[in-house]
Each structure stands twice: as structure tokens, then as C-alpha cells.
Design an enzyme around this catalytic site. Structure first.
Site, PDB file in Angstrom:
ATOM      1  N   TRP A 226       0.798  -1.226   0.000  1.00 43.21           N
ATOM      2  CA  TRP A 226       0.000   0.000   0.000  1.00 43.21           C
ATOM      3  C   TRP A 226       0.825   1.267   0.000  1.00 43.21           C
ATOM      4  O   TRP A 226       0.322   2.340  -0.306  1.00 43.21           O
ATOM      5  CB  TRP A 226      -0.935   0.022   1.214  1.00 43.21           C
ATOM      6  CG  TRP A 226      -0.258  -0.210   2.543  1.00 43.21           C
ATOM      7  CD1 TRP A 226      -0.227  -1.379   3.229  1.00 43.21           C
ATOM      8  CD2 TRP A 226       0.498   0.725   3.335  1.00 43.21           C
ATOM      9  NE1 TRP A 226       0.492  -1.235   4.404  1.00 43.21           N
ATOM     10  CE2 TRP A 226       0.952   0.055   4.491  1.00 43.21           C
ATOM     11  CE3 TRP A 226       0.837   2.065   3.181  1.00 43.21           C
ATOM     12  CZ2 TRP A 226       1.716   0.674   5.465  1.00 43.21           C
ATOM     13  CZ3 TRP A 226       1.606   2.685   4.156  1.00 43.21           C
ATOM     14  CH2 TRP A 226       2.039   1.993   5.284  1.00 43.21           C
ATOM     15  N   ASN A 227       2.114   1.192   0.346  1.00 45.66           N
ATOM     16  CA  ASN A 227       2.850   2.444   0.560  1.00 45.66           C
ATOM     17  C   ASN A 227       3.238   3.141  -0.744  1.00 45.66           C
ATOM     18  O   ASN A 227       3.245   4.365  -0.824  1.00 45.66           O
ATOM     19  CB  ASN A 227       4.078   2.208   1.444  1.00 45.66           C
ATOM     20  CG  ASN A 227       5.072   1.234   0.847  1.00 45.66           C
ATOM     21  OD1 ASN A 227       4.691   0.269   0.190  1.00 45.66           O
ATOM     22  ND2 ASN A 227       6.351   1.470   1.085  1.00 45.66           N
TER      23      ASN A 227
ATOM     24  N   ASP B 134      -2.583  -4.367  -2.644  1.00 49.92           N
ATOM     25  CA  ASP B 134      -3.033  -4.311  -1.255  1.00 49.92           C
ATOM     26  C   ASP B 134      -4.495  -3.881  -1.217  1.00 49.92           C
ATOM     27  O   ASP B 134      -4.947  -3.040  -2.007  1.00 49.92           O
ATOM     28  CB  ASP B 134      -2.178  -3.317  -0.466  1.00 49.92           C
ATOM     29  CG  ASP B 134      -2.454  -3.393   1.019  1.00 49.92           C
ATOM     30  OD1 ASP B 134      -1.748  -4.138   1.717  1.00 49.92           O
ATOM     31  OD2 ASP B 134      -3.395  -2.704   1.485  1.00 49.92           O
ATOM     32  N   SER B 135      -5.242  -4.437  -0.288  1.00 54.01           N
ATOM     33  CA  SER B 135      -6.681  -4.167  -0.219  1.00 54.01           C
ATOM     34  C   SER B 135      -7.008  -2.721   0.125  1.00 54.01           C
ATOM     35  O   SER B 135      -8.140  -2.270  -0.094  1.00 54.01           O
ATOM     36  CB  SER B 135      -7.337  -5.101   0.811  1.00 54.01           C
ATOM     37  OG  SER B 135      -7.234  -6.452   0.400  1.00 54.01           O
TER      38      SER B 135
ATOM     39  N   CYS C 177      10.226   1.574   2.764  1.00 50.74           N
ATOM     40  CA  CYS C 177      11.181   0.558   3.225  1.00 50.74           C
ATOM     41  C   CYS C 177      12.606   1.085   3.297  1.00 50.74           C
ATOM     42  O   CYS C 177      13.392   0.631   4.122  1.00 50.74           O
ATOM     43  CB  CYS C 177      11.138  -0.652   2.291  1.00 50.74           C
ATOM     44  SG  CYS C 177       9.591  -1.570   2.334  1.00 50.74           S
TER      45      CYS C 177
ATOM     46  N   GLU D 262      11.509  -7.530  -1.797  1.00 49.57           N
ATOM     47  CA  GLU D 262      12.080  -6.416  -1.032  1.00 49.57           C
ATOM     48  C   GLU D 262      11.267  -6.303   0.245  1.00 49.57           C
ATOM     49  O   GLU D 262      10.047  -6.110   0.205  1.00 49.57           O
ATOM     50  CB  GLU D 262      12.022  -5.093  -1.802  1.00 49.57           C
ATOM     51  CG  GLU D 262      12.694  -3.964  -1.040  1.00 49.57           C
ATOM     52  CD  GLU D 262      12.226  -2.589  -1.452  1.00 49.57           C
ATOM     53  OE1 GLU D 262      11.986  -1.760  -0.543  1.00 49.57           O
ATOM     54  OE2 GLU D 262      12.092  -2.337  -2.652  1.00 49.57           O
ATOM     55  N   LEU D 263      11.952  -6.411   1.381  1.00 50.02           N
ATOM     56  CA  LEU D 263      11.268  -6.504   2.665  1.00 50.02           C
ATOM     57  C   LEU D 263      11.599  -5.297   3.544  1.00 50.02           C
ATOM     58  O   LEU D 263      11.829  -4.215   3.041  1.00 50.02           O
ATOM     59  CB  LEU D 263      11.629  -7.837   3.328  1.00 50.02           C
ATOM     60  CG  LEU D 263      11.368  -9.077   2.445  1.00 50.02           C
ATOM     61  CD1 LEU D 263      11.862 -10.337   3.122  1.00 50.02           C
ATOM     62  CD2 LEU D 263       9.902  -9.191   2.078  1.00 50.02           C
TER      63      LEU D 263
ATOM     64  N   SER E 175       6.333  -6.808   4.225  1.00 50.15           N
ATOM     65  CA  SER E 175       6.984  -7.051   5.505  1.00 50.15           C
ATOM     66  C   SER E 175       7.870  -8.293   5.452  1.00 50.15           C
ATOM     67  O   SER E 175       7.636  -9.224   4.666  1.00 50.15           O
ATOM     68  CB  SER E 175       5.939  -7.233   6.607  1.00 50.15           C
ATOM     69  OG  SER E 175       5.277  -8.483   6.466  1.00 50.15           O
TER      70      SER E 175
ATOM     71  N   LYS F  76      -1.807  -8.819  -7.388  1.00 53.61           N
ATOM     72  CA  LYS F  76      -2.698  -8.690  -6.242  1.00 53.61           C
ATOM     73  C   LYS F  76      -2.310  -7.424  -5.506  1.00 53.61           C
ATOM     74  O   LYS F  76      -1.304  -7.381  -4.794  1.00 53.61           O
ATOM     75  CB  LYS F  76      -2.611  -9.886  -5.291  1.00 53.61           C
ATOM     76  CG  LYS F  76      -3.744  -9.851  -4.232  1.00 53.61           C
ATOM     77  CD  LYS F  76      -3.326 -10.322  -2.862  1.00 53.61           C
ATOM     78  CE  LYS F  76      -2.723  -9.225  -2.044  1.00 53.61           C
ATOM     79  NZ  LYS F  76      -3.697  -8.173  -1.631  1.00 53.61           N
TER      80      LYS F  76
ATOM     81  N   GLU G 196      11.516  -2.069  13.065  1.00 51.84           N
ATOM     82  CA  GLU G 196      11.129  -1.101  12.041  1.00 51.84           C
ATOM     83  C   GLU G 196       9.809  -0.433  12.429  1.00 51.84           C
ATOM     84  O   GLU G 196       8.804  -1.098  12.659  1.00 51.84           O
ATOM     85  CB  GLU G 196      10.969  -1.806  10.694  1.00 51.84           C
ATOM     86  CG  GLU G 196      10.602  -0.866   9.566  1.00 51.84           C
ATOM     87  CD  GLU G 196      10.375  -1.587   8.246  1.00 51.84           C
ATOM     88  OE1 GLU G 196      10.652  -0.982   7.193  1.00 51.84           O
ATOM     89  OE2 GLU G 196       9.919  -2.754   8.272  1.00 51.84           O
TER      90      GLU G 196
END
Length: 531
Positions: free
Chosen positions: A171-172, A197-198, A302, A268-269, A247, A195, A400
Site C-alpha cells: 500500500w505504501n 493491497d486491499s 522501506c 524487497e522486505l 513485511s 494482487k 522497524e
């Protein structure tokens, strides 16, 4: 903190959230087999909490159907020359820039980010399109490489598409992370099912709509909105490769699921990214850049900076400069370029950020700037926050935050700063400031991070599209950007053709003599160029 009402009016002050008709048009693009039979999920304007639209919620069956259609379309797409595919993405580059105001309005409406942060997304999509449209054909062309024996062995390397790539986007940065990994995947000959983010499905649908307008067949890029536990799981179970941004906890789960199917996975986390400020750096310049590095997208990034290590000799001066700049940041709930920072994404995330700050304060941290929610501006605003006296028992020390919270730590020596910067499970991004470039680069090369920026926060390394970008440790696996960001979406095939002499030796020579001669031939090849 200032609000954007303290600023002079922006020339874009007439911008606003998209209309209900625009949201309905985008909702129709969602790949769902029977929209009338599906539940709908409301979406709210993040600045105000006002309902904007509803989106149908996909099922696992919808996701599987999208993958099946994508698989059929991909077989024809793979036959198209890479140069022809690239024409679509050159056009896409132009259309994205032409439609930027519409995209910025939509991004702000769904995410609550400041318009300057929304602009980063639009520019990133355009630049990614341009880079891969220019380089994909050369990167993917058949290559002749060194064979077993000179002249006798011809060896070539071919890059074949994986098939259907599943992209699970966050979402970011819901526009660029829905499509910017898909661009190289598509150019490599794959189909993509996304898919989103909701909380931010319309951003993904908007960039899809423009991609279709650029000429991409719809079945090659499907957007399937729904919960990760349903749609995301269906993609992992049916796609040939998964690209994930999100995440670390979720990344570990997806990696395990992909591992069981033996399909490729890239992610990428999270990050707990450090900045090192050494004496001799231009502190006023550093303080300005640190505002961007720490608080772009309200810190929901991130690669943003959450830890600042400052050399003792300049720690007091830098802290004073930076504190003043943070306190003077303008918070905005408007669709214009006047503000420095927007809101957070959700009530739950606001509570998380507040809990981190409260925990630090209760355990002895000092708040130099910010530290409070701002319901007077909107339901999800939290001030940019600067902390000192942070100690290991505080949550904010190692975990984080993913919000507008940064801590300052003094250090006595560069070795100490590097040790502290590396004292984390993460390794995504770092920022270094020193008296000169050479010193900064020497420090950067000792930090365990996938990207390191000297004299900036995160932008130069991220936007160097020819260079790989990704994380070490718990910050991810695989890389986006550069040749690696394209070839990871391919199966690499080696074709070796043996000429004149096979490996059993000539028919007229006894095998024992051939076997005795073979080591001498290998030794002789050591002296040939490239051997």
C-alpha cells in the site's frame, strides 16, 4: 508543526479526489469472473475518512481464472520480438507523464501521502519503463559464450520467459510497486497477475488502464483485488514466479510456500536504515536532506532512514539544526504541492506508530520534535517525530517503525558508527555524509546494506536503474533494477553444440591414448585468451 494552511496557495489547489464515475470505471477493470456475485469492500479518502468508492472482492477462483487466461495470452506474447514489446513501454512512459495529475490525485486519495511523495511514484514508473524499453532487447539477446573446446564446441545462452509472474504489491507505493516490477517481467515475455493491497486497489487499476491504452493486451496484465490469504495464496499456488514487496514476516511465509513448489521468488522486505554523519560534512545540507530521507511518504518507505548516527564533535549542532527543520515541516491534507508530509495509511498503523513513541518516552527517550497524533488535520495524521536518548530496551531501537519517527545517536569513532549501523538483522539501505566523497564511499562500502547513498538519503541508489537494488539479511532476496531485475524473470537455457570431434575422441585413436592426451589439451588451453 505547520499545516499547509500556513503556506502560500498552490497553483494546483483546484486538484481533488477523483470522481465516483472515475472509481467505477477503474473498478470495472478488476479481473473478477462475476462482479455482481462478489462482496464489495469500501475505500475511504485517507485525508478525511470519507467513503470514495467500493471495489469487488475477488475469490481464489477469480485469481486462478486470471492466471489461466494469462497463461494462454503469454504463449502468443512470447513469440513477439522484444523490440516490438518495447514500443508499448516507450508509449507507456509518455502516457504516464501525460496523465500525472490524475495519477497524483488518485494516489493522494488512497494513501494520504503528500503530493511530492506521489510524484516520486509517477516518475519512477516512467523512468523504469524507459530504462527497460531501451535495454531489454540487448540484455535478452542470445549470447555466445566460451565452450568446452575452442572451435569444436559452440555454446549459446538463451533467455526464456518463466510464464506467469505473480506480483503482490503493498500500500505504501501502490502505483509503482504494482507495475514497475511487472515491466521487466512483461518485456521478458511473461504475463503478470497483480494482487494489490486491499487498501489501495485503485492505484494498481489506474496504472493498468494506462498500460492497456499503451497497447498491452489485457489478459497479459491482470489486477485481482482481494485479501492476501485468498488471492495471494492462489497466485503462489498457480504462478511460475512470485515478486513481493512488503513485511519481512510475510516475505518469509511466501518464500517457504514458493520453496515447496520450487518456483522462483524475489522480495524487497523491511529495513531499519541508518544514516551516518561524520564531522566535516555540511550540516545544514545534511539536515535538509535528512528531512527527505526520514519523512518522505510519512516515513512509510522501506528505504527511509530511521536511525541517525552523528559524530560527537558535531552532534549537538546537527541535532539543533535538524530539530528546527523537523518542527517547521508543513503537514498537508490537500491535493497540492504545498506541504512536506501527509498522513499515515490506516488507524491501525497510526496506533502502531503512537505505541512506539509512547513506549520510548515511558522508558526515558526525549522528544525533540513532534510525538503526537494530529486529529485536527485528519483522522490519520501523526507529526514527524525526532527522538534522542533511545536505548536498546525500547521498541523503536531495533524494530522497524515504518512511520515518521527517527532517532539520533552520537558516536565517538567511525568504527563505532559502522558497528552500530550494522547491528541489525536488516540490510536494505544506508545514507552516509562525510567531509569528502572518498571518505563517504569508504564508509558506505563497510555497511551491510543492499544500497548505500553518499550525500543523499535513498533517491540516487533507488533511481540508478542500471544498478541492482535489494536487501541483505532480513531485508529481502533477489534484486530489482539493472540486468538482474530483468533476467530473474527468465529461465536461462544453455545450448552446446559439439562439432567435428565428440567427447569419445576420433574413431581412429585408441581411447587410452585419447584419455592420456586430454589432460595435456586442457593444460594447453590455459594459455589461450579467455581461458
Amino acid at each position: 508543526m505547520k499545516t499547509n494552511s500556513d503556506q502560500s496557495p498552490s497553483k494546483e489547489s483546484d486538484m481533488a479526489a477523483p470522481s465516483a464515475e472515475a472509481f467505477a470505471r477503474l473498478a470495472d477493470l478488476a479481473v473478477i469472473t462475476d462482479k455482481a456475485a462478489r462482496e464489495t469492500h469500501p475505500l475511504y479518502e485517507t485525508f478525511t475518512g470519507k467513503e470514495l468508492a467500493t471495489i469487488p472482492v475477488a475469490t481464489a477462483e477469480d485469481a486462478v481464472a486470471a492466471v489461466e487466461r494469462a497463461r494462454v495470452a503469454q504463449k502468443e506474447w512470447a513469440k513477439v520480438r522484444v523490440a516490438e514489446r518495447a514500443k508499448i513501454f516507450n508509449k507507456y512512459h509518455d502516457l504516464i507523464l501525460d496523465r500525472r495529475d490524475w495519477l497524483l490525485d488518485l494516489s493522494q486519495a488512497e494513501t494520504g501521502k503528500a503530493r511530492t511523495s506521489a510524484l516520486e511514484e509517477v516518475i519512477d514508473i516512467a523512468m523504469t519503463s524507459r530504462y527497460y524499453a531501451r535495454t531489454a532487447a540487448k540484455t535478452l539477446e542470445k549470447k555466445t559464450v566460451q565452450g568446452l573446446f575452442p572451435v569444436l564446441t559452440k555454446t549459446t545462452v538463451n533467455y526464456r520467459p518463466k510464464g506467469v509472474v505473480g506480483v503482490i504489491s503493498p500500500w505504501n507505493y501502490p502505483m509503482t510497486l504494482a507495475v514497475s516490477d511487472a515491466i521487466p517481467a512483461l518485456l521478458a515475455g511473461n504475463a503478470v497477475v497483480v494482487k494489490p493491497d486491499s487498501q489501495t486497489p485503485f492505484c494498481a487499476l489506474a496504472v493498468a488502464e494506462i498500460l492497456y491504452e499503451a497497447g498491452l493486451p489485457k489478459d497479459l496484465f491482470a489486477v485481482v483485488p482481494g485479501p492476501g490469504s485468498v488471492v495471494g495464496t492462489a497466485l503462489v499456488e498457480n504462478c511460475d514466479y512470485i515478486m513481493f514487496t512488503g513485511s519481512t514476516e510475510t516475505g518469509r511465509t511466501l518464500a517457504e510456500q514458493c520453496g515447496r513448489r520450487l518456483i522462483g521468488f524475489s522480495a524487497e522486505l523491511g529495513g531499519k536504515n541508518p544514516m551516518i554523519v561524520a564531522k566535516g560534512a555540511d550540516l545544514n545540507h545534511v539536515a535538509d536532506a535528512a528531512v527527505r530521507a526520514c519523512f518522505s511518504n510519512s516515513g512509510q518507505l522501506c528505504i527511509s532512514i530511521e536511525r541517525i548516527y552523528v559524530e560527537d564533535d558535531v552532534a549537538e549542532e546537527f541535532t539543533s539544526l535538524f530539530s528546527d527543520k523537523v518542527r517547521n515541516m508543513a503537514l498537508t491534507a490537500e491535493y497540492d504541492l504545498a506541504g512536506d508530509m501527509g498522513s499515515l495509511i490506516s488507524e491501525s498503523h497510526l496506533e502502531t506508530v503512537k505505541r512506539f513513541v509512547d513506549d520510548a518516552v515511558e522508558k526515558g527517550a526525549t522528544v525533540l520534535a513532534g510525538g503526537k497524533a494530529r486529529p485536527d488535520l485528519g483522522p490519520l495524521f501523526f507529526e514527524p517525530t525526532l527522538l534522542t536518548d533511545v536505548t536498546p530496551e525500547m521498541m523503536v531501537y531495533r524494530t522497524e517503525t515504518f512511520g515518521p519517527v527517527v532517532s539520533i545517536y552520537p558516536f565517538a569513532s567511525i568504527d563505532e558508527a559502522i558497528e552500530q549501523a550494522n547491528d541489525t538483522e536488516y540490510g536494505l539501505n544506508a545514507s552516509v555524509w562525510a567531509a569528502n566523497e572518498a571518505d563517504g564511499e569508504a564508509i558506505a562500502e563497510r555497511i551491510n546494506s543492499g544500497t548505500a547513498n553518499v550525500n543523499e538519503g535513498y533517491g540516487p541508489a533507488w533511481a540508478s536503474y542500471g544498478a541492482p537494488m535489494g536487501g541483505m539479511g532480513a531485508s529481502g532476496m533477489g534484486r530489482r533494477h539493472g540486468a538482474e531485475g530483468l533476467t530473474k524473470f527468465t529461465e536461462v537455457q544453455t545450448v552446446a553444440t559439439q562439432r567435428l570431434l565428440d567427447l569419445g575422441g576420433p574413431s581412429w585413436l585408441d581411447q587410452k591414448y585419447f584419455s592420456a592426451a586430454l589432460p595435456w589439451a586442457v593444460r594447453a588451453m590455459k594459455y589461450l585468451p579467455g581461458r
